[in-house]
Design an enzyme around this catalytic site. Structure first.
Site, short mmCIF file in Angstrom:
data_model
loop_
_atom_site.label_atom_id
_atom_site.label_comp_id
_atom_site.label_asym_id
_atom_site.label_seq_id
_atom_site.Cartn_x
_atom_site.Cartn_y
_atom_site.Cartn_z
N GLY A 80 0.79 -1.23 0.00
CA GLY A 80 0.00 0.00 0.00
C GLY A 80 0.82 1.27 0.00
O GLY A 80 0.27 2.36 0.15
N PRO A 120 5.65 -4.13 -1.76
CA PRO A 120 5.48 -2.94 -2.59
C PRO A 120 5.27 -3.30 -4.06
O PRO A 120 6.22 -3.58 -4.79
CB PRO A 120 6.80 -2.19 -2.40
CG PRO A 120 7.79 -3.29 -2.17
CD PRO A 120 7.06 -4.40 -1.46
N GLY A 121 4.04 -3.33 -4.51
CA GLY A 121 3.77 -3.57 -5.92
C GLY A 121 3.66 -2.27 -6.67
O GLY A 121 4.46 -1.95 -7.55
N ARG A 122 2.66 -1.46 -6.28
CA ARG A 122 2.46 -0.16 -6.91
C ARG A 122 3.73 0.70 -6.83
O ARG A 122 4.10 1.38 -7.79
CB ARG A 122 1.31 0.57 -6.21
CG ARG A 122 0.97 1.93 -6.78
CD ARG A 122 0.32 2.83 -5.73
NE ARG A 122 -0.77 2.19 -5.03
CZ ARG A 122 -2.06 2.39 -5.27
NH1 ARG A 122 -2.42 3.21 -6.22
NH2 ARG A 122 -2.98 1.78 -4.55
N TYR A 150 -12.27 4.84 -8.75
CA TYR A 150 -11.80 5.41 -7.48
C TYR A 150 -11.77 6.93 -7.47
O TYR A 150 -11.40 7.53 -6.47
CB TYR A 150 -10.37 4.96 -7.19
CG TYR A 150 -10.14 3.48 -7.10
CD1 TYR A 150 -11.05 2.63 -6.48
CD2 TYR A 150 -8.98 2.92 -7.62
CE1 TYR A 150 -10.81 1.28 -6.39
CE2 TYR A 150 -8.73 1.57 -7.54
CZ TYR A 150 -9.65 0.75 -6.92
OH TYR A 150 -9.40 -0.59 -6.83
N CYS A 154 -18.85 4.63 -24.46
CA CYS A 154 -20.21 5.16 -24.34
C CYS A 154 -20.61 5.29 -22.87
O CYS A 154 -21.56 4.65 -22.41
CB CYS A 154 -21.18 4.27 -25.10
SG CYS A 154 -20.88 4.27 -26.88
N GLU A 155 -19.86 6.07 -22.13
CA GLU A 155 -20.13 6.35 -20.72
C GLU A 155 -19.72 7.78 -20.42
O GLU A 155 -18.60 8.18 -20.76
CB GLU A 155 -19.32 5.41 -19.81
CG GLU A 155 -19.66 3.94 -19.93
CD GLU A 155 -20.96 3.58 -19.25
OE1 GLU A 155 -21.44 4.38 -18.42
OE2 GLU A 155 -21.50 2.50 -19.55
#
Length: 463
Positions: free
Chosen positions: A278, A321-323, A364, A391-392
């Site tokens: 995180g 730690p990935g991110r 998010y 289409c959003e």
């Protein structure tokens, strides 16, 4: 969904008013090194480059949209985390951030371990040659098949997430004639946000076994009694995009308290503690992440202090730690399709990708930066919203940004810090083709995940 929907979203988890945005930067051509990977810059013609190759050349060869990953930067970040924690700790790269066989090989070569949370991630890790003993299996609902595959492969640890899973893993291990190393994931009642933590009864979530009510202590009792399990430690995870270690201090205090209870009740000192991941990165120039050395020292000091107070030997520390490794190493390159000015409001810049290659803004309300990269510009800044072609109405890539007022169809723009979760969470919404991941290093570029084709879509559609 509110602007404070997720800790990886709006800064400080505060509710930002509609129309909130920072002032335009003094120089729209500057590429902030805190946000972009280490080899990114501009050449003499003002075109952005990465790994010695300009983005026009990359777009011509690989097309847009595409994720362009700075391999040298990725490897450097792996080494920085490995060196910061040293030989008496373990750094587990969190594969959910982004995983491919090339990434697994880089991790193996740079001395990191790997955390996986599905059969797909596990098979990718094993196929790319990651030693099984350096793999950890996570997840809140591992199937019997996934557990069997992990135990048969000899993974170094399985993180147990429920009472049912304790029994399930033990049963599989006994049947296969093995004793599986495990950790128990506990929920410590701390939720960490970007710059703050909330020390409340945050047990109301799907992950982990709560400390509250003695549930975690009961999980330990069960695990210690089962022949198929070797309980090696306690695992904790407190949030996402964390810039402050204060939340870890509270979490470590509570985890070490459980270790003390285990020693006092069972006469066993568990040898490991995993404080999860995180850890944050800079998505915008306003973000201020900590360096690996600073994080490692802070976490070590916290664990040593808590163990000294409890009269415990200091356990081996693990982090995930990935991110923080892959996030800053990649950017997404887009071609501008239309530029639509809404007088008195903003200009909408439509690109050839969108929520199918980066769902995080819609999901998010995550914040990103963006820059014109196919040329430099001296035009005035214009308040822009970068949107996709789906289409959003919520198909937004960058909610509020300043781009040059002379931006035009055909220009290339890039969104940095998209190495984590963007390709992992990419979709085929509107039957979009998922973009390639291109590794760039020392003047060479190669696809490590190829672009999907129309044939790929039709191959899965069996009629």
């Amino acid at each position: 969904m509110s602007r404070s929907a997720h800790p990886a979203g709006p800064r400080h988890a505060d509710v930002l008013p509609e129309g909130h945005y920072a002032a335009p930067p003094a120089d729209l051509n500057q590429l902030d090194p805190r946000v972009w990977s280490h080899t990114v810059g501009r050449n003499a013609d003002g075109v952005a480059t990465v790994g010695g190759i300009d983005v026009k050349t990359l777009a011509e060869e690989f097309g847009t949209p595409g994720y362009f990953l700075d391999e040298a930067d990725f490897r450097a970040r792996c080494r920085a985390w490995r060196e910061a924690f040293g030989e008496d700790a373990d750094v587990f790269y969190a594969g959910k951030a982004f995983l491919s066989r090339a990434v697994v090989r880089w991790l193996t070569e740079e001395g990191l371990n790997l955390d996986v949370c599905s059969a797909g991630e596990l098979v990718t890790a094993l196929a790319a040659g990651m030693p099984a003993e350096r793999i950890a299996l996570h997840g809140n609902n591992k199937s019997t098949g996934e557990i069997e595959r992990a135990v048969e492969a000899g993974v170094g640890r399985i993180v147990l997430d429920s009472f049912q899973e304790i029994a399930r893993v033990a049963h599989v291990a006994r049947r296969l004639g093995k004793r599986q190393r495990v950790q128990i994931r506990v929920t410590v009642g701390v939720e960490a946000h970007t710059h703050e933590f909330i020390a409340t009864a945050h047990e109301d979530q799907k992950f982990g076994i709560p400390l509250a009510g003695g549930l975690a202590a009961e999980a330990v009792r069960r695990a210690l009694k089962l022949d198929g399990l070797e309980l090696i430690g306690i695992h904790s995870h407190i949030g996402s995009q964390i810039f402050d270690t204060s939340g870890f201090e509270v979490a470590a205090h509570r985890v070490v308290g459980l270790l003390k209870e285990i020693r006092d009740e069972h006469g066993v000192e568990l040898p490991e503690i995993d404080l999860g991941g995180g850890l944050g990165i800079a998505y915008t120039s306003e973000d201020d992440p900590r360096e690996p050395q600073e994080i490692a020292k802070a976490l070590r000091d916290i664990v040593h202090r808590e163990c000294d107070a409890a009269g415990l030997a200091v356990p081996r520390l693990s982090v995930e730690p990935g991110r923080a490794i892959v996030g800053p190493t990649a950017f997404t390159l887009y071609e501008v399709g239309t530029v639509k000015e809404l007088p008195g409001l903003r200009t909408y810049v439509s690109v050839d990708g969108g929520m199918s290659d980066n769902i995080r803004t819609a999901l998010y309300d995550a914040e990103y930066s963006v820059a014109l990269v196919s040329r430099s510009s001296t035009a005035e800044p214009m308040l822009s919203r970068v949107v996709g072609k789906h289409c959003e109405s919520g198909d937004i890539v960058v909610r509020d940004a300043f781009l040059p007022a002379d931006l035009a169809p055909g220009d290339l723009i890039a969104v940095p810090a998209t190495g984590a979760y963007c390709r992992s969470m990419a979709s085929n919404y509107n039957h979009a083709l998922r973009p390639p991941v291109v590794a760039v290093r020392d003047g060479q570029a190669r696809e490590i995940v190829r672009r999907e084709t129309e044939e790929d879509l039709l191959r899965l559609d069996v009629g």
